[in-house]
Design a protein around this motif. Structure first.
Motif, mmCIF file in Angstrom:
data_model
loop_
_atom_site.group_PDB
_atom_site.id
_atom_site.type_symbol
_atom_site.label_atom_id
_atom_site.label_comp_id
_atom_site.label_asym_id
_atom_site.label_seq_id
_atom_site.Cartn_x
_atom_site.Cartn_y
_atom_site.Cartn_z
ATOM 1 N N MET A 145 4.090 -2.868 -1.589
ATOM 2 C CA MET A 145 4.893 -1.625 -1.542
ATOM 3 C C MET A 145 4.165 -0.689 -1.776
ATOM 4 S SD MET A 145 8.678 -3.017 -2.689
ATOM 5 C CE MET A 145 7.953 -3.408 -4.375
ATOM 6 N N ILE A 146 3.212 -0.723 -2.934
ATOM 7 C CA ILE A 146 2.382 0.642 -2.853
ATOM 8 C C ILE A 146 1.575 0.918 -1.737
ATOM 9 C CG2 ILE A 146 0.558 1.189 -4.474
ATOM 10 C CD1 ILE A 146 3.070 1.345 -5.989
ATOM 11 N N GLU A 147 0.838 0.023 -1.294
ATOM 12 C CA GLU A 147 0.160 0.391 -0.039
ATOM 13 C C GLU A 147 0.959 0.950 0.848
ATOM 14 O OE1 GLU A 147 -2.927 0.133 0.535
ATOM 15 O OE2 GLU A 147 -2.932 -0.119 -1.701
ATOM 16 N N GLY A 148 2.364 0.522 1.216
ATOM 17 C CA GLY A 148 3.170 1.162 1.892
ATOM 18 C C GLY A 148 3.509 2.734 1.683
ATOM 19 N N LEU A 149 3.558 2.801 0.362
ATOM 20 C CA LEU A 149 3.862 4.300 -0.214
ATOM 21 C C LEU A 149 2.455 4.946 0.419
ATOM 22 C CD1 LEU A 149 5.549 6.154 -1.954
ATOM 23 C CD2 LEU A 149 3.943 5.156 -4.143
ATOM 24 N N ARG A 150 1.208 4.632 -0.269
ATOM 25 C CA ARG A 150 0.084 5.301 0.375
ATOM 26 C C ARG A 150 -0.058 5.489 1.478
ATOM 27 N NH1 ARG A 150 -4.766 2.179 -2.470
ATOM 28 N NH2 ARG A 150 -5.742 4.303 -2.348
ATOM 29 N N ALA A 151 0.620 4.713 2.502
ATOM 30 C CA ALA A 151 0.277 4.943 3.849
ATOM 31 C C ALA A 151 1.424 5.854 4.469
ATOM 32 C CB ALA A 151 0.231 3.629 4.741
ATOM 33 N N GLY A 152 2.366 6.313 3.855
ATOM 34 C CA GLY A 152 3.394 7.045 4.067
ATOM 35 C C GLY A 152 4.611 6.080 4.663
ATOM 36 N N GLU A 153 4.555 4.994 4.963
ATOM 37 C CA GLU A 153 5.775 4.193 5.187
ATOM 38 C C GLU A 153 6.910 4.051 4.158
ATOM 39 O OE1 GLU A 153 3.626 0.432 5.798
ATOM 40 O OE2 GLU A 153 2.448 1.160 7.122
ATOM 41 N N LEU A 154 6.965 4.416 3.016
ATOM 42 C CA LEU A 154 7.830 4.504 2.248
ATOM 43 C C LEU A 154 7.774 5.578 1.228
ATOM 44 C CD1 LEU A 154 7.504 0.722 0.320
ATOM 45 C CD2 LEU A 154 9.343 1.615 2.085
ATOM 46 N N ASP A 155 8.842 6.285 1.144
ATOM 47 C CA ASP A 155 9.106 7.400 0.190
ATOM 48 C C ASP A 155 8.838 7.132 -1.236
ATOM 49 O OD1 ASP A 155 9.679 9.079 2.511
ATOM 50 O OD2 ASP A 155 11.563 8.088 2.698
#
Length: 316
Positions: A145-155
């Motif tokens: 999830m942190i990788e998704g956050l860093r990639a802009g996929e999660l807010d």
């Protein structure tokens, strides 16, 4: 102050189609498939990659017979490209929200304990005030999830920062630790045992999380006692599957009590009489530094803080 070489790279070399292609290469690991997804020809995609590698002076991808694999430099650029495109998407959403009135969408990832307790409260608060905001919830490991956050996929992520290299990019507002207990079905033959020990647990059929901090802690408990690690294992973080497996067998699983409190209250699950002192570590609200959330995500963040009794951090 931004380095002059970075300014030249951004202003004179980097184009939107570079960013789109990089994101698709991260998804497909194939120049042909990435080019198709980005609306480019394969020669055109190869030319764009060559332009970036020439401008940066580093190899971005390793060419293999069956595709391409990003180098470390390529991984950095793919992640940042995703974040840059996500910023532009957020800008578009914010403008659309400004034209149409408050609405929009927020994507949030959450560890399981918070998804069962804090997150429903926050969503209720958000919907009471902004019913048009769409909420998309993802549940995965904190690392994913942190990788998704860093990639802009999660807010927003409610989780743990496990990679020290990522900490400098992220804001972390601590919420709670996550102690785990050993959970079994009601009627399990070990529930009335006063002499239950780790020797028994080593032979038990288990439901284990995927590789990570909690599993490492659990395995360390066996290793420290000179015991073999459990051999009969099902790996999953899917709570519906965990519940079904527990109901149909004598398997053991380590879970936070909040996650299964309703089943404990109903008498369908029970806690084994053995204190294992397992803690997954403190989780918290994670956002990206220097990133302006769109109104929908800001509203979700405010609701999370209110539900958790937090005050916004003060930046100096």
């Amino acid at each position: 102050m931004r380095d002059s070489s970075s300014t030249r790279f951004i202003r004179f070399h980097l184009k939107t189609r570079h960013l789109v292609l990089l994101v698709e290469l991260g998804r497909h690991a194939s120049i042909l498939h990435a080019a198709e997804a980005a609306g480019l020809t394969q020669p055109g995609a190869s030319k764009l990659i060559g332009e970036l590698e020439h401008a940066l002076g580093v190899p971005l991808f390793e060419r293999l017979p069956r595709g391409v694999v990003p180098t470390w430099y390529g991984q950095v650029l793919i992640r940042r490209a995703g974040a840059a495109l996500a910023e532009m998407d957020a800008a578009h959403q914010e403008i659309m929200q400004g034209q149409a009135g408050f609405g929009g969408r927020v994507a949030i990832g959450s560890v399981r304990a918070a998804a069962a307790t804090l997150l429903p409260q926050a969503i209720r608060l958000l919907k009471e005030r902004n019913p048009r905001v769409q909420v998309a919830v993802a549940s995965d490991t904190s690392q994913a999830m942190i990788e998704g956050l860093r990639a802009g996929e999660l807010d927003i992520v409610i989780g743990r920062i496990l990679d020290p290299g990522a900490a400098a990019e992220l804001e972390f507002e601590p919420l709670a630790d996550e102690p785990h207990s050993l959970i079994v079905r009601a009627g399990h033959p070990w529930l009335n045992r006063s002499d239950l020990g780790f020797e028994d647990l080593a032979q038990a059929p288990w439901i284990l999380p995927l590789a990570g901090r909690l599993r490492d802690q659990l395995m360390a408990l066996f290793i420290a006692r000179g015991l073999p690690q459990p051999a009969d294992v099902v790996e999953t973080i899917s709570l519906p599957l965990v519940m079904r497996l527990l109901a149909d067998s004598d398997r053991v699983v380590a879970l936070p009590l909040e996650l299964v409190q309703s089943a404990l209250d109903a008498g369908t699950l029970a806690v084994l009489p053995l204190d294992v002192d397992l803690r997954a570590g403190v989780y918290g609200i994670v956002t990206r530094k220097r990133h302006h959330l769109p109104p929908s995500a800001e509203a979700m963040l405010a609701a999370l803080r209110e539900a958790a009794g937090l005050t916004p951090p003060v930046h100096t």
